[in-house]
Write an enzyme that holds these catalytic residues in place. Structure first.
Site: not given
Ligand code: NVA
Ligand code: CP
Length: 308
Positions: A132, A135, A227, A267
């Protein structure tokens, strides 16, 4: 310097490129505060493909594109022919004839690499199961704002060794920050990512610790980060994960081990009472909403640099 490139992983960025993103983001953020327009992407279009849910990523890219004078299209994976079996290769080539950049949020990281390979316009990774990057660039920008500089600081990530933790390993090692990641057995960060981050860390002087002990990770940390315990696509594992991660909560007890004045980042979305207590995420340590805001400024910088 970055025009026409893709942004798939922080690992691919040089320190100069990261600093350039931060400089442009800072400028765009202060311009926005004084209402100074910055139409660097006038007449340009970004296609945004979403195969997963999103609040921050979708809104910050869409609004960011608008503020840069351009236009963003929200494309749900289900509605595209991609959802009926059209290939990534064809999708990449077709979209490249219409738009000036593609942002994609999906499951498999390889799919994003394939999209970038066949697209003739910049591709931006808006989250995969592996990484990510947008982020974590916003996270580092936030830490820099709060602490003044990055090099030599320590970030402790407590929780799932997943996309965010992986990008934090790349991001911290690139900028010379120490990083400790504490996860339960079976949920650790990928070995190959640790190895690549360690090779970078060797050059930048950052220290990397991978442990199962959350308090060892939190020791002397300037930044505490966590997270969710179950990421998007792992909903059926929620119950099992609640058990496995029960000792990996960021709470007030943990603050006894950190440096005096740590900042807390997440995040988002967050599950209060699971990976973090309400007291911490809503307390004076928390910078989560500045962090969320900075997604906008940093991604605008990324789009302006890649697409203008
Ligand atoms: N680890 C989480 C981050 C969300 C922004 C996911 O992948 O759902
Ligand atoms: N942190 C993040 O990427 O949030 P969303 O899943 O809301 O885009």
């Amino acid at each position: 310097m970055m025009k026409g490139k893709d942004l798939l992983s922080i690992y691919d960025l040089s320190l100069e490129e990261i600093n350039l993103i931060f400089r442009v983001a800072e400028e765009l953020k202060s311009d926005r505060k004084i209402g100074k327009p910055h139409p660097y992407l006038q007449g340009k279009t970004l296609a945004m493909i979403f195969q997963k849910h999103s609040t921050r990523t979708r809104v910050s890219f869409e609004v960011g594109m608008y503020q840069l004078g351009g236009y963003a299209l929200y494309l749900s994976g289900k509605d595209l022919q991609l959802g009926r079996g059209e290939t990534i290769k064809d999708t990449a080539q077709v979209l490249s004839r219409y738009v000036d950049g593609i942002m994609i949020r999906t499951f498999s990281h390889e799919e994003v690499e394939e999209l970038a390979y066949y697209a003739s316009v910049p591709v931006i990774n808006g989250l995969t199961d592996l990484l990510h990057p947008c982020q974590v660039l916003a996270d580092l920008f936030t830490i820099k704002e709060k602490k003044g500089s990055l090099k030599g600081l320590k970030l402790a990530f407590i929780g799932d060794g997943n996309n965010v933790a992986h990008s934090l390993l790349y991001g911290c090692s690139k900028v010379g920050m120490d990083i400790a990641v504490a996860s339960p057995p079976g949920y650790k960060v990928k070995e190959e990512i640790v190895e690549r981050a360690m090779a970078v860390a060797k050059k930048t002087g950052s220290k990397i610790l991978i442990t199962e002990d959350p308090l060892e990770a939190a020791k002397d940390a300037d930044v505490l980060y966590t997270d969710v315990w179950a990421s998007m696509g792992q909903e059926e594992e929620q119950e099992e994960r609640m058990k496995m991660f029960s000792n990996y909560q960021v709470n007030k007890e943990m603050l006894k081990y950190t440096k005096e004045d740590p900042i807390f980042l997440h995040c988002l979305p967050a599950h209060r009472g699971e990976e973090v207590t309400e007291e911490i995420i809503d307390g004076p340590w928390s910078a989560v909403f500045d962090e969320a805001e900075n997604r906008l400024h940093v991604q605008k910088a990324i789009m302006a640099l890649l697409m203008s």
